[in-house]
Structures are given as C-alpha cells and as structure tokens.
Enzyme design. Structure first.
Site, PDB file in Angstrom:
ATOM      1  N   TRP A 127     -99.185 -69.496   0.835  1.00  0.00           N
ATOM      2  CA  TRP A 127     -98.377 -68.754   1.790  1.00  0.00           C
ATOM      3  C   TRP A 127     -96.680 -68.738   1.412  1.00  0.00           C
ATOM      4  O   TRP A 127     -96.175 -68.083   1.406  1.00  0.00           O
ATOM      5  CB  TRP A 127     -98.630 -68.943   3.097  1.00  0.00           C
ATOM      6  CG  TRP A 127     -99.661 -68.686   3.561  1.00  0.00           C
ATOM      7  CD1 TRP A 127    -100.861 -69.706   3.911  1.00  0.00           C
ATOM      8  CD2 TRP A 127    -100.528 -67.510   3.662  1.00  0.00           C
ATOM      9  NE1 TRP A 127    -102.042 -69.083   4.266  1.00  0.00           N
ATOM     10  CE2 TRP A 127    -101.685 -67.438   3.991  1.00  0.00           C
ATOM     11  CE3 TRP A 127    -100.122 -66.338   3.502  1.00  0.00           C
ATOM     12  CZ2 TRP A 127    -102.974 -66.611   4.224  1.00  0.00           C
ATOM     13  CZ3 TRP A 127    -101.244 -65.187   3.430  1.00  0.00           C
ATOM     14  CH2 TRP A 127    -102.329 -65.359   4.007  1.00  0.00           C
ATOM     15  N   ASP A 194     -91.906 -70.776   8.342  1.00  0.00           N
ATOM     16  CA  ASP A 194     -93.084 -70.082   8.664  1.00  0.00           C
ATOM     17  C   ASP A 194     -93.956 -71.293   9.359  1.00  0.00           C
ATOM     18  O   ASP A 194     -94.448 -72.189   8.746  1.00  0.00           O
ATOM     19  CB  ASP A 194     -93.935 -69.763   7.194  1.00  0.00           C
ATOM     20  CG  ASP A 194     -95.273 -69.226   7.450  1.00  0.00           C
ATOM     21  OD1 ASP A 194     -95.814 -69.071   8.724  1.00  0.00           O
ATOM     22  OD2 ASP A 194     -95.922 -68.809   6.512  1.00  0.00           O
ATOM     23  N   LYS A 218    -103.507 -68.055  14.648  1.00  0.00           N
ATOM     24  CA  LYS A 218    -104.108 -69.482  14.264  1.00  0.00           C
ATOM     25  C   LYS A 218    -103.760 -70.330  15.817  1.00  0.00           C
ATOM     26  O   LYS A 218    -104.892 -70.598  16.238  1.00  0.00           O
ATOM     27  CB  LYS A 218    -103.283 -70.255  13.340  1.00  0.00           C
ATOM     28  CG  LYS A 218    -103.899 -69.857  11.875  1.00  0.00           C
ATOM     29  CD  LYS A 218    -103.161 -68.840  11.276  1.00  0.00           C
ATOM     30  CE  LYS A 218    -103.757 -68.590   9.967  1.00  0.00           C
ATOM     31  NZ  LYS A 218    -102.934 -67.947   9.042  1.00  0.00           N
TER      32      LYS A 218
HETATM   33  C1  LIG Z   1    -102.370 -67.192   7.909  1.00  0.00           C
HETATM   34  C2  LIG Z   1    -101.057 -67.562   7.435  1.00  0.00           C
HETATM   35  C3  LIG Z   1    -100.353 -66.568   6.999  1.00  0.00           C
HETATM   36  C4  LIG Z   1    -100.531 -65.066   6.849  1.00  0.00           C
HETATM   37  O1  LIG Z   1    -100.672 -64.343   7.989  1.00  0.00           O
HETATM   38  P1  LIG Z   1    -100.799 -62.824   8.193  1.00  0.00           P
HETATM   39  O2  LIG Z   1    -100.734 -62.600   9.603  1.00  0.00           O
HETATM   40  O3  LIG Z   1    -102.338 -62.663   7.711  1.00  0.00           O
HETATM   41  O4  LIG Z   1     -99.995 -62.357   7.529  1.00  0.00           O
HETATM   42  C5  LIG Z   1     -98.938 -66.856   6.528  1.00  0.00           C
HETATM   43  N1  LIG Z   1     -98.486 -68.162   6.487  1.00  0.00           N
HETATM   44  C6  LIG Z   1     -99.204 -69.262   6.845  1.00  0.00           C
HETATM   45  C7  LIG Z   1     -98.777 -70.569   6.687  1.00  0.00           C
HETATM   46  C8  LIG Z   1    -100.459 -68.847   7.246  1.00  0.00           C
HETATM   47  O5  LIG Z   1    -101.385 -69.667   7.834  1.00  0.00           O
END
Ligand SMILES: *Cc1c(COP(=O)(O)O)cnc(C)c1O
Length: 384
Positions: A127, A194, A218
C-alpha cells in the site's frame, strides 16, 4: 422495536434480526471472521444496521432510500463526525471528513492538497508503494527507507528526512505483510499516515500529523468510504488548482455532504463508534488487541509447525498476524487450512505475496475467536 412496519412479510425476518445471534443464525456453527478487509464488524453494528435497513429511526423508510438531507440522516452524519473526534481526541484545529474512493483515492488526494514541491515516503509495503506511485504525479518524492528487497518482512528504520519536505508519509500498519509501527513517529517533519488497518486500535497523538486517512472497511464499517483527519491550516498551501471533489476544503466546508454520501456506510460507522465507546474507547481496544495478539503470537512461537513471517519481533502487527509453516512442514498448509475451516475459522489464507496464513484480529474480533484458532493449531500439531 421499530415503530412502523413496511410490509408484514418482513415480520418474521425482523423478529429474527431483533433476536439476532450470529451463532444461531448460521446453522449453529459460529464463524470466526479473520478476513483482512472487508472484515469483521461487531454484532452491535450489524444488528443496528440491519434494523435501519428495514426502518430507519422510526421514519418508516429504509436507510437505503432516505434523503441524505433529511434531518434524521443529517443527525447521523453529525454524530458520527463528533464521536470520531471524541474517541480519538482530535484537536480543534482539525476536521474529520468522510469521502468516497477508499484509501486508494487518498493516495492522490494527499499530494494533490499538501505537496508543494517535495515529500518523503517510507516504503514499508504494497500500500505504501501504491501511495508513492500516486505522489509522483505531483512532485518530487524522496523514498527515504524501504524494506522491499526483503519482501517487506520488517519496518524500515534509521532514515533521514530532508528539512525541506512538505511532509513524511508512512503506513502505520502493513495489512498484507503483518508489520506495524505502533507509536507515532518522532521526526523533523509533519506526518501523513495511512491508518486504514489500525485506526481506533490505539490512542494517537494527532497533533503530529497533517493528515491521517484510511479506508473504512477494516476497523470502521462497510467498504465505500475513506475517513480523513485533516489539519485545516495545512490546506491551501499549494497553488495548483484542485478539482472540487478532490479538495479537502470542499469536504471540510460541507461537512462531508458536498455530494450524496453513502448513508448506509455512515450509519454503520456510527454504530461501530458507539460500540467502541461502550468498550472503553481506543484504550479499551488497545488492551483487547494486545491480549489477542499475545495469545496468537505465543502459540506461533511455541508450536513447532509454525513461525512468524515478520523477521523483527517489535514490528509484528497487532492487527494482521502473518505466519507460515516451518520449511519441513510446508506441504501441510492445505491440511491445516481444512482443519481450520471445519471449526468455522474463515479468512486465514495469507496474501499471495506472502503465502502461509494471515489472521486479521481487528477491533471487533473477540478474543474467543483467537482462542479457537490457537486450539486448532495445538490440535493440528498433535496429528503431525
Ligand atoms: C486496505 C488498505 C488500503 C486500500 O484501501 P481501499 O479502500 O481499498 O482503497 C490502503 N492502505 C492500507 C494500509 C490498507 O490496509
């Protein structure tokens, strides 16, 4: 009990929902949801959302068909934003916004809004690497540290950040590789993070960050939304024109209601936040998460069949626990997977780039589910 019934055919279904217990619901076998995302939500959130799908706030309308401008929904959006701030102790100079496009859209919104010339990025996983790719559309990107050469099996540290960067971006929890930075970084730059897969899992010192963002699916609710905690003073520094929907200022100004928000998702997020509050907030979650992770990592370390795929112990994630079979038992992966499935353990297959297993132990996962997994590992060891 909802005040109005849309259709008497819903009666039986509604009754089932009101007495909803996931154990009875799925033919007596409790499911243990270890999926990485979308992922487990509390029974409280599921139940209240199901209820609102049939009759939202006594309006006689479903949350799926109500106007986002109705006073009932506006109250939900306001409450969700306020409770989000309350639980994370978000200072007054920040705003919390909900926007579409998931975390992946934030990969571009962050540099669009914050990068004047140059930013530093830590490459700690898949990511992070996608965030770097997007940032390069907007200016100079300094990748100050990377663990890519070792398949991201640890968190890269000991990096130097230049004085003239607009921000340092990192991923606090690397969902795919099972590594996590568990404290707020201490560096000479404003932080952007993030936190898709570990938001609300611990207290955060928000004041160190310009933006914290993540996808909802999540630790918050269904997929379809991202949250962003934005320091208002950090906005408006770049001179590049920003399309309206990608400009944080639009969402700050309009209270996440510039366009039609996904009402259902916001509703579920609010239920999750209320459940967090009842569980002792982020401090309560942190305690629970530490206990769950200790239980599973202890078994991974003890059991002769398994080992952690993370090479530096302090980098082990409390949210996504990755483990593989020791080399001499590699061919038993399928057999363990079958045993686990027979016990209602779902979603433990590791990401294809790591292999083995990944147990996601997000906030809503009860420790009893981790115990079921640990018991399965012990049982399997005896058969070998
Ligand atoms: C799941 C995830 C993403 C992507 O998320 P989307 O909502 O599918 O774009 C980005 N960064 C991390 C750390 C993730 O776990």
């Amino acid at each position: 009990m909802p005040s109005k019934m849309r259709d008497c055919n819903f009666n039986r279904f509604l009754n089932e929902i009101l007495t909803f217990n996931r154990e009875d619901f799925f033919f007596g076998m409790k499911k243990h949801n270890f999926f990485a995302g979308p992922s487990i939500l509390s029974d409280f959130a599921i139940k209240n959302t199901a209820d609102a799908v049939l009759d939202f706030a006594g309006t006689g309308l479903s949350i799926l068909e109500i106007s986002h401008r109705s006073k009932e929904f506006e109250a939900i959006m306001t409450k969700a934003t306020q409770l989000f701030k309350e639980l994370l102790d978000v200072p007054a100079e920040y705003e919390v916004v909900f926007v579409g496009g998931g975390a992946s859209m934030q990969f571009c919104m962050v540099p669009y809004n914050l990068m004047v010339k140059k930013a530093a990025y830590i490459d700690s996983g898949a990511w992070a690497s996608k965030a770097i790719k997007e940032a390069k559309f907007f200016g100079e990107v300094d990748v100050v540290a990377s663990s890519k050469a070792d398949n991201y099996s640890y968190i890269p540290k000991n990096f130097v950040v230049a004085d003239d960067v607009d921000y340092l971006h990192y991923t606090s929890n690397n969902t795919i590789f099972g590594t996590q930075t568990k404290t707020d970084l201490d560096v000479n730059a404003r932080l952007v993070c993030d936190m898709s897969s570990d938001i609300f899992s611990r207290p955060i010192d928000i004041s160190k960050y310009d933006v914290i963002y993540g996808g909802a699916q999540k630790n918050l609710g269904p997929a379809g939304l991202a949250f962003a905690i934005v320091r208002k003073d950090a906005l408006g520094k770049t001179e590049r024109p920003i399309p309206t929907m990608l400009d944080y200022r639009t969402h700050v100004k309009e209270g996440s209601m510039y366009n039609t928000p996904p009402c259902l998702q916001v509703y579920t997020i609010l239920q999750t936040l209320e459940w967090y509050k009842a569980q002792g907030g982020v401090a309560g979650m942190q305690k629970l998460n530490e206990a769950k992770a200790a239980l599973l990592y202890d078994e991974i370390d003890r059991n002769r069949l398994f080992k952690s795929s993370v090479t530096v112990e302090e980098d082990r994630s409390l949210m996504n626990i990755c483990f593989i079979m020791n080399d001499e038992y590699k061919e038993l992966e399928g057999a363990f997977q079958s045993l686990a499935s027979s016990k209602g353990i779902l979603g433990i297959k590791g990401h294809r780039s790591v292999g083995g297993f990944r147990a996601s132990t997000y906030n809503a996962l009860p420790i009893s589910s981790v115990q079921v997994l640990v018991d399965a590992m012990k049982e399997f060891e005896k058969t070998v």
